[in-house]
Design a protein around this motif. Sequence first.
Motif, PDB file in Angstrom:
ATOM      1  N   GLU A  98     -12.076   6.559  -0.723  1.00 17.18           N
ATOM      2  CA  GLU A  98     -10.811   5.817  -0.843  1.00 17.18           C
ATOM      3  C   GLU A  98      -9.768   6.173   0.126  1.00 17.18           C
ATOM      4  O   GLU A  98      -9.324   5.389   0.645  1.00 17.18           O
ATOM      5  CB  GLU A  98     -10.420   5.753  -2.293  1.00 17.18           C
ATOM      6  N   ALA A 134     -10.431   4.860   3.696  1.00 18.02           N
ATOM      7  CA  ALA A 134     -10.156   3.455   3.704  1.00 18.02           C
ATOM      8  C   ALA A 134      -8.808   3.352   3.877  1.00 18.02           C
ATOM      9  O   ALA A 134      -8.236   2.542   4.743  1.00 18.02           O
ATOM     10  CB  ALA A 134     -10.815   2.596   2.440  1.00 18.02           C
ATOM     11  N   ILE A 135      -7.788   4.172   3.116  1.00 21.93           N
ATOM     12  CA  ILE A 135      -6.495   4.095   3.100  1.00 21.93           C
ATOM     13  C   ILE A 135      -5.692   4.629   4.527  1.00 21.93           C
ATOM     14  O   ILE A 135      -5.071   3.891   5.293  1.00 21.93           O
ATOM     15  CB  ILE A 135      -5.686   4.781   1.989  1.00 21.93           C
ATOM     16  N   GLU A 136      -6.447   5.484   5.258  1.00 22.82           N
ATOM     17  CA  GLU A 136      -6.043   6.107   6.261  1.00 22.82           C
ATOM     18  C   GLU A 136      -6.465   5.148   7.425  1.00 22.82           C
ATOM     19  O   GLU A 136      -5.536   4.873   8.272  1.00 22.82           O
ATOM     20  CB  GLU A 136      -6.873   7.423   6.556  1.00 22.82           C
ATOM     21  N   LYS A 137      -7.429   4.311   7.573  1.00 20.78           N
ATOM     22  CA  LYS A 137      -7.841   3.356   8.218  1.00 20.78           C
ATOM     23  C   LYS A 137      -6.962   2.114   8.346  1.00 20.78           C
ATOM     24  O   LYS A 137      -6.401   1.568   9.363  1.00 20.78           O
ATOM     25  CB  LYS A 137      -9.207   2.976   7.885  1.00 20.78           C
ATOM     26  N   ALA A 138      -6.432   1.656   7.147  1.00 17.50           N
ATOM     27  CA  ALA A 138      -5.441   0.868   6.839  1.00 17.50           C
ATOM     28  C   ALA A 138      -4.046   1.322   7.433  1.00 17.50           C
ATOM     29  O   ALA A 138      -3.241   0.534   8.130  1.00 17.50           O
ATOM     30  CB  ALA A 138      -5.403   0.476   5.437  1.00 17.50           C
ATOM     31  N   LEU A 192       0.775  -1.273   0.192  1.00 20.93           N
ATOM     32  CA  LEU A 192      -0.029   0.042  -0.123  1.00 20.93           C
ATOM     33  C   LEU A 192       0.717   1.257   0.034  1.00 20.93           C
ATOM     34  O   LEU A 192       0.613   2.310  -0.870  1.00 20.93           O
ATOM     35  CB  LEU A 192      -1.124   0.089   1.336  1.00 20.93           C
ATOM     36  N   HIS A 209      -7.743  -4.257   0.675  1.00 23.61           N
ATOM     37  CA  HIS A 209      -8.929  -3.430   0.007  1.00 23.61           C
ATOM     38  C   HIS A 209      -8.165  -1.904  -0.052  1.00 23.61           C
ATOM     39  O   HIS A 209      -8.489  -1.333  -1.105  1.00 23.61           O
ATOM     40  CB  HIS A 209     -10.135  -3.295   1.019  1.00 23.61           C
ATOM     41  N   ALA A 210      -7.331  -1.633   0.941  1.00 22.01           N
ATOM     42  CA  ALA A 210      -6.910  -0.393   0.807  1.00 22.01           C
ATOM     43  C   ALA A 210      -5.813  -0.123  -0.578  1.00 22.01           C
ATOM     44  O   ALA A 210      -5.774   0.942  -1.042  1.00 22.01           O
ATOM     45  CB  ALA A 210      -6.157   0.235   1.940  1.00 22.01           C
ATOM     46  N   THR A 211      -5.188  -1.264  -0.783  1.00 30.01           N
ATOM     47  CA  THR A 211      -4.237  -1.266  -1.931  1.00 30.01           C
ATOM     48  C   THR A 211      -4.791  -1.057  -2.997  1.00 30.01           C
ATOM     49  O   THR A 211      -4.448  -0.291  -3.819  1.00 30.01           O
ATOM     50  CB  THR A 211      -3.494  -2.513  -1.852  1.00 30.01           C
TER      51      THR A 211
END
Length: 178
Positions: A100, A103-107, A59, A162-164
């Motif tokens: 999106e 989601a990336i920040e959560k990851a 990611l 999912h974040a990727t």
Amino acid sequence: MARQQPPFGRGVVSWTNVWRRACRDDEEKLRDRYPEHDDYSATNMHSLRGLALGQAAELESALGEIIRTLDPSAKLDKQTAGQRLRWVEKLVDIDDWAWELEAIEKAVKTRNRLAHNEIQIGSVWRDYATGDGGEFVPVISLLGQVDYDESDLLSDLSLMQHATLMAIEILRSQLGGT
């Protein structure tokens, strides 16, 4: 040059068990303060954590590629995933990518929790039905101080993947993809 073999074998060894094995004279000091850790029972959790962290590195690489695409002069030598995410947020229209980017920040936050907390396995002694001995049986697993198990780590791996995918969607849009 000969390859160096891991001194404690192929696997993750808790820091308390490294201490025990390296400094056997300290066992009495360690016994009460640091109970022996069940490294074997923690193996699957460490494996899943490793996979989630490996995916988090992918990611981070995808975020770097977004930055390089939008700013070819960018120097990405030492930026963390969180720093790269902030950089991407400055380069793209946040309103178009809010879901999106969230989601990336959560990851990224999950990655940090996975990387910086230790896995602990709590066990209880169970006597054998035959009456001749017993064994320690794992009953709880923790990540840091929170009850955490293999299904939680599988969810973390899913989140990283999912974040990727979300990062790839942003990258594709910047390259003119649909």
